[in-house]
Design a protein around this motif. Structure first.
Motif, PDB file in Angstrom:
ATOM      1  N   TYR A   1     -34.443 -45.680 -60.961  1.00 50.16           N
ATOM      2  CA  TYR A   1     -33.163 -45.108 -60.938  1.00 50.16           C
ATOM      3  C   TYR A   1     -32.482 -44.934 -59.898  1.00 50.16           C
ATOM      4  O   TYR A   1     -31.025 -45.066 -59.727  1.00 50.16           O
ATOM      5  CB  TYR A   1     -33.429 -43.533 -61.726  1.00 50.16           C
ATOM      6  CG  TYR A   1     -31.899 -43.023 -62.166  1.00 50.16           C
ATOM      7  CD1 TYR A   1     -31.274 -43.506 -63.176  1.00 50.16           C
ATOM      8  CD2 TYR A   1     -31.584 -41.810 -61.425  1.00 50.16           C
ATOM      9  CE1 TYR A   1     -29.968 -42.857 -63.519  1.00 50.16           C
ATOM     10  CE2 TYR A   1     -30.249 -41.225 -61.525  1.00 50.16           C
ATOM     11  CZ  TYR A   1     -29.572 -41.660 -62.678  1.00 50.16           C
ATOM     12  OH  TYR A   1     -28.346 -40.937 -63.096  1.00 50.16           O
ATOM     13  N   PRO A   2     -33.116 -44.664 -58.729  1.00 44.11           N
ATOM     14  CA  PRO A   2     -32.315 -44.474 -57.548  1.00 44.11           C
ATOM     15  C   PRO A   2     -31.612 -45.861 -57.249  1.00 44.11           C
ATOM     16  O   PRO A   2     -30.367 -45.988 -56.723  1.00 44.11           O
ATOM     17  CB  PRO A   2     -33.274 -44.339 -56.496  1.00 44.11           C
ATOM     18  CG  PRO A   2     -34.224 -43.737 -57.057  1.00 44.11           C
ATOM     19  CD  PRO A   2     -34.345 -44.069 -58.677  1.00 44.11           C
TER      20      PRO A   2
ATOM     21  N   SER B   1     -28.512 -46.327 -59.312  1.00 44.31           N
ATOM     22  CA  SER B   1     -27.342 -45.713 -58.975  1.00 44.31           C
ATOM     23  C   SER B   1     -26.689 -46.330 -57.987  1.00 44.31           C
ATOM     24  O   SER B   1     -25.605 -46.280 -57.966  1.00 44.31           O
ATOM     25  CB  SER B   1     -28.033 -44.082 -58.518  1.00 44.31           C
ATOM     26  OG  SER B   1     -28.686 -43.624 -59.684  1.00 44.31           O
ATOM     27  N   SER B   2     -27.373 -46.849 -56.805  1.00 47.72           N
ATOM     28  CA  SER B   2     -26.692 -47.582 -55.912  1.00 47.72           C
ATOM     29  C   SER B   2     -25.802 -48.690 -56.484  1.00 47.72           C
ATOM     30  O   SER B   2     -24.939 -48.928 -56.068  1.00 47.72           O
ATOM     31  CB  SER B   2     -27.397 -47.864 -54.851  1.00 47.72           C
ATOM     32  OG  SER B   2     -28.337 -46.900 -54.179  1.00 47.72           O
TER      33      SER B   2
ATOM     34  N   ARG C   1     -22.146 -40.441 -56.903  1.00 48.60           N
ATOM     35  CA  ARG C   1     -23.544 -40.232 -56.731  1.00 48.60           C
ATOM     36  C   ARG C   1     -24.012 -39.077 -56.992  1.00 48.60           C
ATOM     37  O   ARG C   1     -25.032 -38.734 -57.382  1.00 48.60           O
ATOM     38  CB  ARG C   1     -23.556 -40.372 -55.025  1.00 48.60           C
ATOM     39  CG  ARG C   1     -23.733 -41.980 -54.610  1.00 48.60           C
ATOM     40  CD  ARG C   1     -24.378 -41.767 -53.070  1.00 48.60           C
ATOM     41  NE  ARG C   1     -24.027 -43.157 -52.513  1.00 48.60           N
ATOM     42  CZ  ARG C   1     -24.545 -44.122 -52.681  1.00 48.60           C
ATOM     43  NH1 ARG C   1     -25.807 -43.893 -53.399  1.00 48.60           N
ATOM     44  NH2 ARG C   1     -24.456 -45.427 -52.411  1.00 48.60           N
TER      45      ARG C   1
ATOM     46  N   TRP D   1     -26.847 -38.521 -59.807  1.00 56.20           N
ATOM     47  CA  TRP D   1     -27.808 -37.675 -59.552  1.00 56.20           C
ATOM     48  C   TRP D   1     -28.082 -36.566 -60.673  1.00 56.20           C
ATOM     49  O   TRP D   1     -29.252 -36.327 -61.022  1.00 56.20           O
ATOM     50  CB  TRP D   1     -27.575 -36.918 -57.895  1.00 56.20           C
ATOM     51  CG  TRP D   1     -28.604 -36.002 -57.731  1.00 56.20           C
ATOM     52  CD1 TRP D   1     -29.893 -36.235 -57.032  1.00 56.20           C
ATOM     53  CD2 TRP D   1     -28.662 -34.519 -57.802  1.00 56.20           C
ATOM     54  NE1 TRP D   1     -30.449 -35.094 -57.132  1.00 56.20           N
ATOM     55  CE2 TRP D   1     -29.795 -33.949 -57.333  1.00 56.20           C
ATOM     56  CE3 TRP D   1     -27.657 -33.634 -58.432  1.00 56.20           C
ATOM     57  CZ2 TRP D   1     -30.247 -32.515 -57.356  1.00 56.20           C
ATOM     58  CZ3 TRP D   1     -27.993 -32.241 -58.610  1.00 56.20           C
ATOM     59  CH2 TRP D   1     -28.863 -31.845 -58.154  1.00 56.20           C
TER      60      TRP D   1
ATOM     61  N   GLY E   1     -29.580 -38.132 -63.531  1.00 55.33           N
ATOM     62  CA  GLY E   1     -31.141 -38.289 -63.308  1.00 55.33           C
ATOM     63  C   GLY E   1     -32.004 -36.988 -63.612  1.00 55.33           C
ATOM     64  O   GLY E   1     -32.970 -36.793 -63.898  1.00 55.33           O
TER      65      GLY E   1
ATOM     66  N   ARG F   1     -38.581 -35.469 -62.000  1.00 57.79           N
ATOM     67  CA  ARG F   1     -37.618 -35.619 -60.838  1.00 57.79           C
ATOM     68  C   ARG F   1     -37.114 -34.095 -60.406  1.00 57.79           C
ATOM     69  O   ARG F   1     -37.404 -33.839 -59.410  1.00 57.79           O
ATOM     70  CB  ARG F   1     -36.551 -36.580 -61.038  1.00 57.79           C
ATOM     71  CG  ARG F   1     -35.535 -36.989 -59.971  1.00 57.79           C
ATOM     72  CD  ARG F   1     -34.536 -37.806 -60.484  1.00 57.79           C
ATOM     73  NE  ARG F   1     -35.103 -39.249 -60.886  1.00 57.79           N
ATOM     74  CZ  ARG F   1     -35.240 -40.032 -59.970  1.00 57.79           C
ATOM     75  NH1 ARG F   1     -34.879 -39.498 -58.715  1.00 57.79           N
ATOM     76  NH2 ARG F   1     -35.789 -41.161 -60.291  1.00 57.79           N
TER      77      ARG F   1
END
Ligand SMILES: Nc1ncnc2c1ncn2[C@@H]1O[C@H](COP(=O)(O)OP(=O)(O)O)[C@@H](O)[C@H]1O
Ligand SMILES: [Mg+2]
Lengths: 262, 226
Positions: free
Chosen positions: B149-150, B153-154, B207, B211, B214, B221
């Motif tokens: 997921y990170p 996201s980017s 972001r 976030w 997520g 998380r």
């Protein structure tokens, strides 16, 4: 509630004499490509007994457990569990097998993204179609049985190896299996953590759970198992009650194995 | 001599136009991300699946997209497709091109997640009696997406920034608005500095929103603060 109730098994003292063994392995052979790993293995496991399979690394112990649990296709012979033929290609038969047999692995295989409670309730809700509330109640009960009532909300990465393995046992136990298979469940643990896992297994044995375990814990097998099976080169080389087997090995291979200190 | 006197007075009249552009970028990128995620997910499933033909086709798609410029992809959708009778607005063309583009990059990210799931996890789930679909959903897909997921996201923030080049087909979005304002005020430096600042703010916004999604979607998380 006792372990036995949770697992829905028959207490040892009620075992019906002459009843069909819960697992019947008959002349099973198994190859991986050109490598034959099992050479006509035959083995019967009675209800309510603990059978410990010992032997050198590579002698086919894990493969045998995996064949019993339909994780590997066998090439010859038959395996019957609870009176039903095990066949990997028959989906109904595999489904029934999954409801009767639980398996615990060396590497725990807890689901990292789920907390302890959800690790246990996943199959209760998804497979057994129980309600969240019923599943949670069962999960809390089995966690109590393995001494981890306070870890329901923890995530696998927050547990020690011994705790993770006990959760894995609880997760199998929650589904009330008739047989539990253990493949070297203490081999990945630090020595000081094996005791807590073995204790859970001993409790289960005392309550009459049918168990087949592959193990290197010879002292444990000797003390707790009803039958010890020595495998060598893909065959059942010797089998019998631990007292006899350890005191009076019939074959030089077993004698050597025992004296090698493993 | 390098002297330049900044003059931001045009902002008094053009600020609403900047804000309209920012909102259009949010819509354009948001739509592309939402659809692109599902395209990426489906492509990753097919790519890591057993069907060799389907997997190969998705592989070709992914490699073609990753090895050609986004601007050219946009031109093909907007100027090329009408030749075969597919006419569409600049905004629709922009969304389609961005979805195709992010679907390719996203599918590689998700595929890496799927392939990182250990075989033992699947066997354990099988032994608990979960059927193939349940194993795939609970033990492969959810943890795979959680794990990547990170990175995903980017990729999505990058998509939002890349959406600025859809101004080349005059899709309505922030950069296109800025081009318009620039041509009316001739304050290029100021206009594009402001646009940069707005993109920076949009990045932060995306972001934060990603976030938050997520946090809601992935319990671990939230609980472990990892
Ligand atoms: N999936 C597999 N593919 C090929 N060979 C395998 C596979 N699993 C086990 N083997 C081989 O089968 C033999 C027996 O393995 P195993 O049953 O794991 O032994 P044990 O558990 O007694 O150590 C070993 O030689 C091993 O390398
Ligand atoms: Mg083994």
């Amino acid at each position: 509630m006792s372990v036995n109730e949770a697992a829905g098994t028959r207490p040892r003292n009620e075992a019906v004499p002459g009843a069909e063994p819960i697992i019947v392995v008959d002349s099973v052979s198994k190859s991986f490509g050109p490598l034959q790993v099992l050479h006509g293995v035959s083995l019967e496991i009675e209800r309510g007994t603990m059978v410990a399979i010992v032997g050198r690394s590579g002698s086919g112990k894990s493969t045998l457990l995996r064949c019993i649990n339909a994780l590997e296709e066998i090439n010859g012979g038959t395996i019957k569990v609870c009176g039903h033929m095990v066949s990997m290609s028959d989906r109904a038969s595999v489904k029934r097998l999954r409801s009767e047999v639980g398996m615990v692995f060396q590497s725990y295989n807890l689901f990292p993204h789920l907390n302890v409670l959800r690790n246990i309730t996943l199959a209760l809700t998804a497979v057994q179609k129980k309600s969240r509330a019923d599943a949670d109640a069962i999960a809390h009960k089995v966690l109590g049985l393995v001494g981890l009532a306070d870890k329901a909300e923890a995530f696998p990465e927050q547990l020690s190896g011994g705790q993770a393995q006990r959760v894995a046992i609880a997760r199998s136990l929650a589904l009330s299996p008739k047989v539990l298979l253990f493949d070297e469940v203490t081999s990945a643990l630090d020595p000081e953590l094996t005791g807590e896992v073995l204790k859970v297994m001993e409790d289960l044995a005392r309550d009459g759970m049918t168990m087949v375990l592959v193990t290197h814990e010879m002292a444990f097998a000797r003390r707790v198992a009803d039958i010890v099976v020595f495998m060598h080169q893909g065959k059942v080389w010797e089998a019998g009650p631990p007292a006899e087997l350890f005191a009076d090995p019939k074959t030089p291979e077993l004698r050597q194995f025992l004296s090698s200190g493993l | 001599m390098l002297s330049y006197s900044f003059d931001f007075s045009f902002l008094l009249t053009t600020w609403p136009a900047f804000m309209r552009g920012a909102w259009q970028t949010i819509l354009l990128a948001g739509t592309s991300i939402a659809i692109g995620f599902f395209v990426a997910l489906i492509c990753a499933i097919i790519r890591s699946g057993k069907n060799k033909l389907a997997s190969g086709l998705v592989g070709v798609y992914v490699e073609v997209i990753r090895n050609t410029p986004l601007l050219v992809q946009i031109f093909i959708v907007y100027f090329g497709l009408p030749s075969i009778g597919l006419r569409m607005s600049a905004e629709t063309a922009a969304v389609i091109a961005l979805v195709i583009n992010t679907g390719a990059y996203g599918s590689e990210i998700i595929r890496a997640g799927i392939e990182s799931i250990a075989k033992g996890q699947l066997e354990a789930a099988e032994c608990l009696g979960l059927n193939k679909f349940q194993v795939y959903w609970h033990i492969i897909l959810i943890p795979a997406v959680e794990r990547v997921y990170p990175a995903l996201s980017s990729q999505f923030v990058l998509l939002m920034l890349s959406s600025s080049i859809t101004s080349q087909i005059s899709a309505q979005e922030l950069t296109a608005e800025a081009n318009l304002i620039q041509s009316e005020t001739f304050r290029s430096f100021e206009v594009y500095l402001i646009v940069a600042a707005i993109y920076l703010a949009l990045s932060v916004l995306f972001r934060v929103v990603l976030w938050a999604i997520g946090e809601v979607a992935f319990v671990r998380r939230r609980k472990l603060r990892t």
